[in-house]
Scaffold this active site. Sequence first.
Site, PDB file in Angstrom:
ATOM      1  N   ARG A 219       0.777  -1.230   0.077  1.00  0.00           N
ATOM      2  CA  ARG A 219       0.141   0.043  -0.160  1.00  0.00           C
ATOM      3  C   ARG A 219       0.641   1.366   0.146  1.00  0.00           C
ATOM      4  O   ARG A 219       1.946   1.188   0.389  1.00  0.00           O
ATOM      5  CB  ARG A 219      -0.819   0.148   1.369  1.00  0.00           C
ATOM      6  N   LYS A 244      -2.123  -1.894   7.448  1.00  0.00           N
ATOM      7  CA  LYS A 244      -3.717  -1.567   7.806  1.00  0.00           C
ATOM      8  C   LYS A 244      -4.301  -2.746   8.964  1.00  0.00           C
ATOM      9  O   LYS A 244      -3.641  -3.804   8.778  1.00  0.00           O
ATOM     10  CB  LYS A 244      -4.327  -1.733   6.753  1.00  0.00           C
ATOM     11  N   HIS A 308      -2.765   2.576  -6.611  1.00  0.00           N
ATOM     12  CA  HIS A 308      -3.140   1.201  -5.923  1.00  0.00           C
ATOM     13  C   HIS A 308      -3.109   0.047  -6.901  1.00  0.00           C
ATOM     14  O   HIS A 308      -3.109  -0.808  -6.649  1.00  0.00           O
ATOM     15  CB  HIS A 308      -4.575   1.572  -5.330  1.00  0.00           C
ATOM     16  N   ARG A 311      -0.457  -2.452  -6.846  1.00  0.00           N
ATOM     17  CA  ARG A 311      -0.921  -3.543  -5.408  1.00  0.00           C
ATOM     18  C   ARG A 311      -1.867  -4.381  -6.600  1.00  0.00           C
ATOM     19  O   ARG A 311      -1.830  -5.758  -6.314  1.00  0.00           O
ATOM     20  CB  ARG A 311      -1.506  -2.684  -4.438  1.00  0.00           C
ATOM     21  N   HIS A 334      -4.638  -9.297   4.028  1.00  0.00           N
ATOM     22  CA  HIS A 334      -5.947  -9.182   4.070  1.00  0.00           C
ATOM     23  C   HIS A 334      -6.522  -9.900   5.305  1.00  0.00           C
ATOM     24  O   HIS A 334      -5.785 -11.157   5.491  1.00  0.00           O
ATOM     25  CB  HIS A 334      -6.365  -9.868   2.750  1.00  0.00           C
ATOM     26  N   TYR A 343      -9.662 -11.013  -6.913  1.00  0.00           N
ATOM     27  CA  TYR A 343      -8.734 -10.921  -8.192  1.00  0.00           C
ATOM     28  C   TYR A 343      -9.036 -12.254  -8.810  1.00  0.00           C
ATOM     29  O   TYR A 343      -8.525 -12.283  -9.973  1.00  0.00           O
ATOM     30  CB  TYR A 343      -7.408 -11.107  -7.561  1.00  0.00           C
TER      31      TYR A 343
END
Length: 365
Positions: A219, A244, A308, A311, A334, A343
Amino acid sequence: MHTITLSKIEHRGQARLALDFAFNHAMIETAKQIKDYQYSNTLKKWHYPYSAKNIALVKQAFMSVATIEVNFTEAETKTQDEEIAISQHIQKFKNWLNSKRYSQSTVGTYCDALNIFLGFYKSKPLHEITNDDVITFNVDYILAKKLSASYQNQIVNALKLFFSVIENKKINVEQIHRPKKAFKLPTVLSLEEVEAMLNSLTNIKHKTMLALIYSAGLRRGELLYLQIKDVDSKRMLLSIKSAKGNRDRVVPLSQTALQLLRAYYKEFAPSTYLFEGQKGGKYTETSLEEVFHKAKKLAKINKSVSLHALRHSYATHLLEGGTNLRYIQELLGHKSPKTTQIYTHVSQDGIGRVVSPLEKLNLKK
């Protein structure tokens, strides 16, 4: 009957509520009954902290013994007090978030969201705000201004947390509903497009930053907060700290990225952060975005993508290369596998193999 005049004055850098009345022992004793009083020998006035509360107290104390005259607009005082109250609520909320160790980015986002909501209802006492008021805010503010669902969701997150710790409230936290989430697929760059972007840059710092984001699926903030000590060239690993959700993780360091890092370090010699600005300190988010869009322009890529996208492209290319989805989830940091599964919708690995029935038709040329 005596006469007393209330005025707003500036005394020693502070707004004060001043009283003017003819000398009278009974009036003086009444003035002393009000909390936080002071007497200025220079001004020859009794005065108090300027607030709607003190205005009301003074009026109540003197109403039976004097005629009261006011030399200011009380509506302005009410507005000032409302702003002070909002500021106090936000500061308490900020302290609570910090005590729970939320990231500074989240603290800032939630406090800004709460400030907007409370400002919308600044004339309404906090304990009187209901769930209907939240709905009204969504319609009259968020929808009226055509703000995004993600922004509305940030407001909901802030309100749920704020009202969950507020006592004596009418609002039911569990009934604050989130907006219906739109299902949007990420825009992905091809291998050739990423290659063209990186090759378009001649500044080694710029090239290394974008290459590192793509090579490890970072990120924006994760790259900018990287420090020199986070690069382990012996084990070929990058340590991502307080990412995050306040989750640390370790990701593989690409050999090509390491070569770029060494060339960059030799030229720029950063002191603390891996990537620093011209005057020291970490590189700014705005400058990093400018680097990405410059590379995109030089590579003549017309896709509407942000930083982004690198990524997203990393994750998609890993999936197309045969990397297990569970590993990709760990690499990206995640929390839920559902986030990573998006994805599969943009990977050529499955979709690219589908043969259209149009191919079975014998069309005349």
